[in-house]
Write a protein that holds these residues in place. Sequence first.
Motif, PDB file in Angstrom:
ATOM      1  N   LYS A 104       0.809  -1.222   0.000  1.00 29.57           N
ATOM      2  CA  LYS A 104       0.000   0.000   0.000  1.00 29.57           C
ATOM      3  C   LYS A 104       0.837   1.265   0.000  1.00 29.57           C
ATOM      4  CE  LYS A 104      -4.043  -1.986   2.335  1.00 29.57           C
ATOM      5  NZ  LYS A 104      -4.904  -1.906   3.536  1.00 29.57           N
ATOM      6  N   SER A 105       2.064   1.184   0.516  1.00 27.77           N
ATOM      7  CA  SER A 105       2.889   2.379   0.646  1.00 27.77           C
ATOM      8  C   SER A 105       3.502   2.828  -0.677  1.00 27.77           C
ATOM      9  CB  SER A 105       4.026   2.115   1.650  1.00 27.77           C
ATOM     10  OG  SER A 105       3.510   1.767   2.903  1.00 27.77           O
ATOM     11  N   PHE A 106       3.296   2.048  -1.744  1.00 27.59           N
ATOM     12  CA  PHE A 106       3.923   2.370  -3.017  1.00 27.59           C
ATOM     13  C   PHE A 106       2.858   2.634  -4.084  1.00 27.59           C
ATOM     14  CE2 PHE A 106       6.972  -0.090  -0.653  1.00 27.59           C
ATOM     15  CZ  PHE A 106       8.148   0.617  -0.856  1.00 27.59           C
ATOM     16  N   LYS A 107       3.191   3.531  -4.995  1.00 27.43           N
ATOM     17  CA  LYS A 107       2.290   3.850  -6.106  1.00 27.43           C
ATOM     18  C   LYS A 107       3.130   4.148  -7.338  1.00 27.43           C
ATOM     19  CE  LYS A 107       1.836   8.775  -4.872  1.00 27.43           C
ATOM     20  NZ  LYS A 107       2.787   8.710  -3.768  1.00 27.43           N
ATOM     21  N   VAL A 108       2.469   4.150  -8.493  1.00 24.02           N
ATOM     22  CA  VAL A 108       3.154   4.410  -9.754  1.00 24.02           C
ATOM     23  C   VAL A 108       3.781   5.803  -9.713  1.00 24.02           C
ATOM     24  CG1 VAL A 108       2.847   4.710 -12.241  1.00 24.02           C
ATOM     25  CG2 VAL A 108       1.658   2.858 -11.041  1.00 24.02           C
ATOM     26  N   GLY A 109       5.039   5.891 -10.133  1.00 22.36           N
ATOM     27  CA  GLY A 109       5.758   7.155 -10.146  1.00 22.36           C
ATOM     28  C   GLY A 109       6.730   7.306  -8.996  1.00 22.36           C
ATOM     29  N   ASP A 110       6.599   6.479  -7.941  1.00 21.08           N
ATOM     30  CA  ASP A 110       7.517   6.564  -6.801  1.00 21.08           C
ATOM     31  C   ASP A 110       8.922   6.144  -7.218  1.00 21.08           C
ATOM     32  OD1 ASP A 110       5.509   7.394  -5.195  1.00 21.08           O
ATOM     33  OD2 ASP A 110       5.291   5.528  -4.062  1.00 21.08           O
ATOM     34  N   GLU A 111       9.914   6.864  -6.696  1.00 21.27           N
ATOM     35  CA  GLU A 111      11.295   6.463  -6.888  1.00 21.27           C
ATOM     36  C   GLU A 111      11.682   5.530  -5.755  1.00 21.27           C
ATOM     37  OE1 GLU A 111      15.771   8.324  -7.593  1.00 21.27           O
ATOM     38  OE2 GLU A 111      14.026   9.645  -7.386  1.00 21.27           O
ATOM     39  N   VAL A 112      12.301   4.386  -6.100  1.00 15.07           N
ATOM     40  CA  VAL A 112      12.593   3.353  -5.106  1.00 15.07           C
ATOM     41  C   VAL A 112      14.006   2.811  -5.301  1.00 15.07           C
ATOM     42  CG1 VAL A 112      10.202   2.624  -4.812  1.00 15.07           C
ATOM     43  CG2 VAL A 112      11.602   1.563  -6.593  1.00 15.07           C
ATOM     44  N   LEU A 113      14.537   2.246  -4.226  1.00 17.86           N
ATOM     45  CA  LEU A 113      15.775   1.466  -4.269  1.00 17.86           C
ATOM     46  C   LEU A 113      15.402   0.006  -4.057  1.00 17.86           C
ATOM     47  CD1 LEU A 113      18.918   1.144  -4.172  1.00 17.86           C
ATOM     48  CD2 LEU A 113      18.729   1.396  -1.711  1.00 17.86           C
ATOM     49  N   VAL A 114      15.819  -0.869  -4.973  1.00 15.91           N
ATOM     50  CA  VAL A 114      15.492  -2.288  -4.888  1.00 15.91           C
ATOM     51  C   VAL A 114      16.774  -3.105  -4.747  1.00 15.91           C
ATOM     52  CG1 VAL A 114      13.303  -2.237  -6.131  1.00 15.91           C
ATOM     53  CG2 VAL A 114      15.423  -2.432  -7.407  1.00 15.91           C
ATOM     54  N   LYS A 115      16.655  -4.198  -3.988  1.00 14.68           N
ATOM     55  CA  LYS A 115      17.726  -5.176  -3.868  1.00 14.68           C
ATOM     56  C   LYS A 115      17.151  -6.542  -4.221  1.00 14.68           C
ATOM     57  CE  LYS A 115      20.314  -2.664  -0.324  1.00 14.68           C
ATOM     58  NZ  LYS A 115      21.046  -2.760   0.965  1.00 14.68           N
ATOM     59  N   PHE A 116      17.898  -7.327  -5.035  1.00 13.43           N
ATOM     60  CA  PHE A 116      17.340  -8.581  -5.539  1.00 13.43           C
ATOM     61  C   PHE A 116      18.470  -9.490  -6.003  1.00 13.43           C
ATOM     62  CE2 PHE A 116      17.662  -5.452  -8.846  1.00 13.43           C
ATOM     63  CZ  PHE A 116      18.174  -6.123  -9.939  1.00 13.43           C
ATOM     64  N   ILE A 117      18.119 -10.729  -6.337  1.00  7.85           N
ATOM     65  CA  ILE A 117      19.039 -11.699  -6.929  1.00  7.85           C
ATOM     66  C   ILE A 117      18.274 -12.475  -8.001  1.00  7.85           C
ATOM     67  CG2 ILE A 117      20.489 -11.970  -4.880  1.00  7.85           C
ATOM     68  CD1 ILE A 117      18.940 -14.503  -4.209  1.00  7.85           C
ATOM     69  N   GLY A 118      19.009 -13.303  -8.755  1.00  7.76           N
ATOM     70  CA  GLY A 118      18.385 -14.233  -9.703  1.00  7.76           C
ATOM     71  C   GLY A 118      17.708 -13.576 -10.879  1.00  7.76           C
ATOM     72  N   GLU A 119      18.273 -12.462 -11.372  1.00  9.30           N
ATOM     73  CA  GLU A 119      17.650 -11.787 -12.512  1.00  9.30           C
ATOM     74  C   GLU A 119      17.917 -12.544 -13.810  1.00  9.30           C
ATOM     75  OE1 GLU A 119      21.796 -10.891 -12.695  1.00  9.30           O
ATOM     76  OE2 GLU A 119      20.372 -10.787 -11.052  1.00  9.30           O
ATOM     77  N   LYS A 120      17.017 -12.367 -14.777  1.00  9.23           N
ATOM     78  CA  LYS A 120      17.170 -12.965 -16.102  1.00  9.23           C
ATOM     79  C   LYS A 120      16.860 -11.903 -17.154  1.00  9.23           C
ATOM     80  CE  LYS A 120      15.990 -17.691 -14.750  1.00  9.23           C
ATOM     81  NZ  LYS A 120      15.085 -18.845 -14.993  1.00  9.23           N
ATOM     82  N   LEU A 121      17.696 -11.856 -18.191  1.00 16.03           N
ATOM     83  CA  LEU A 121      17.484 -10.922 -19.291  1.00 16.03           C
ATOM     84  C   LEU A 121      16.457 -11.528 -20.242  1.00 16.03           C
ATOM     85  CD1 LEU A 121      18.421  -8.271 -20.675  1.00 16.03           C
ATOM     86  CD2 LEU A 121      20.095  -9.649 -21.921  1.00 16.03           C
ATOM     87  N   ILE A 122      15.290 -10.880 -20.367  1.00 12.14           N
ATOM     88  CA  ILE A 122      14.223 -11.434 -21.217  1.00 12.14           C
ATOM     89  C   ILE A 122      14.047 -10.650 -22.504  1.00 12.14           C
ATOM     90  CG2 ILE A 122      12.972 -12.419 -19.269  1.00 12.14           C
ATOM     91  CD1 ILE A 122      11.093 -10.018 -19.378  1.00 12.14           C
ATOM     92  N   ALA A 123      14.587  -9.445 -22.564  1.00 15.85           N
ATOM     93  CA  ALA A 123      14.543  -8.627 -23.769  1.00 15.85           C
ATOM     94  C   ALA A 123      15.625  -7.560 -23.624  1.00 15.85           C
ATOM     95  CB  ALA A 123      13.162  -7.987 -23.967  1.00 15.85           C
TER      96      ALA A 123
END
Length: 507
Positions: free
Chosen positions: A460-479
């Motif tokens: 709920k605390s996030f909406k379209v247009g918000d600037e965010v910092l994300v941390k993640f693993i296991g990414e895949k290039l799909i395009a």
Amino acid sequence: MELFNDLLKASACSVLFFAFYLLVLKKLTFFKLNRFYLLATLILSFLIPALNITVERQVAQALSIAEEVATFDQTAQTEAMPTEFTALQTSPVAPSFDWFSLLPYLYAGIVLILVGIGFWQLISLLWHARSNQKTTCGLKLVVKRSGFTNCSFFNYVFVDQERLTEQELAVLLRHEQVHAQQYHSIDKIIMMLAKAVMWFNPVVYLWDKALEQLHEYEADEATSAHFGSKEYASLLLRLAVSKSNTPLIHNFVKSPIKERIKMLFNSKSKNMKKLMYMLVVPIVLGLIWGFTVEVVEVSVSKELVKAKEETDPIIGKTIKGTVEDITAESKFFKTIHFKTNGKIYLINYMSFIKINIGDELTIKISSKKESAKIDENKKVVYQTPVYSMDQAFNANGDSLIVKPKIKKHAFLYEGNKARYATSKINEIERNSFGYATKIQLNDGTFSLIFDIGSLKTKAKSFKVGDEVLVKFIGEKLIAKNTYTSSKLIAMYSQPKKVSVDQFNFVQ
């Protein structure tokens, strides 16, 4: 869902390997090599999807940006626990039943049933082998008048002696002895497990038939060489009416008789044709590259920056001085002789930048290279190192003359190999219960798509247009410039707004 992805990849591998066997290898009379090919590629079909090879391509990045990101990340880690991060938060909702969560249990149940059936058949064979045994030529003969007869499992041979002459029995025992010596029954057990794990793949059943056919070709070849092809072929035809439906045994006449007899009288393949097996190498390499290798861009680490600074103390530093001289290296590049602290440095720059002799500048050095020229005696003479500038200001530092060229990256790496990036929320998808299932970020160049349905959060605390910092693993290039991941570690709002605890979402 990672398991199902690996199973689909394994199925794709098996289709390509078996297609190569049908198109290229099946007609060859190298039965042992063909058997090894089918077993090896079957195992490779399961191993290749399990591999995970990451090729890291280091990409140079402006030091100022790296320092800014590193400083921000360090501040985030030290301040996140007591204050100032907004993270994805879960809230209690009415429980809902996820039917897709049953798929792994359904798949596992079918596998267990098939494995159980296979082991029941194995136990049944061993139970029948307990009685009426006699040993000959290293084989254990079990006299049996009904059910599966004239067949073998390891060194157990089930025969109906009353319907065979002594000569026919000798031929049959020689045939089954080849099966026992070559351990063909191990192949049958391997195929039983493969069919249980990949029961949904029709190719694995064709694979089983092809491997069994090779077993018979191999045994037929050895037996006919001992007794004669014509006599052996006539025995095959006479016993063709006797068949069995037990998949773990080698029945003397279970495989197609016409093809076996035809193979008996075929001319042998020339040894030069063994080179055809090398054609599978590009297929293996292609599958490994396509299914296991992931190329990611990695920014230059702090350790490399420090090593560079230790090698040359002015790289990455800002120096002040005066332009003593300017020389033209080419149509597009010039070199300034820059004096600072009593030393002269040669610094390259683009010709269109307006710099004059006598200008007082503040320059940020980005890199250096050794300049070399050949003297009259054709000897290489190394001159003073030539540096490149990242930024240049006037003496007061308030007018930018040279702007830094910064290459953007989809994400950067932390010390623990976790990825992180700053971007804006472009889209949030939610299901009928209000849970966030997918969040798409876009910084104007790169898109990051996160599948977060398993987190059970409404975000709920996030909406379209918000600037965010994300941390993640296991990414895949799909395009192009688009990555996806189902392993989001954390997401924080920027700038810092609300004081909450830091959450970790790796599941």
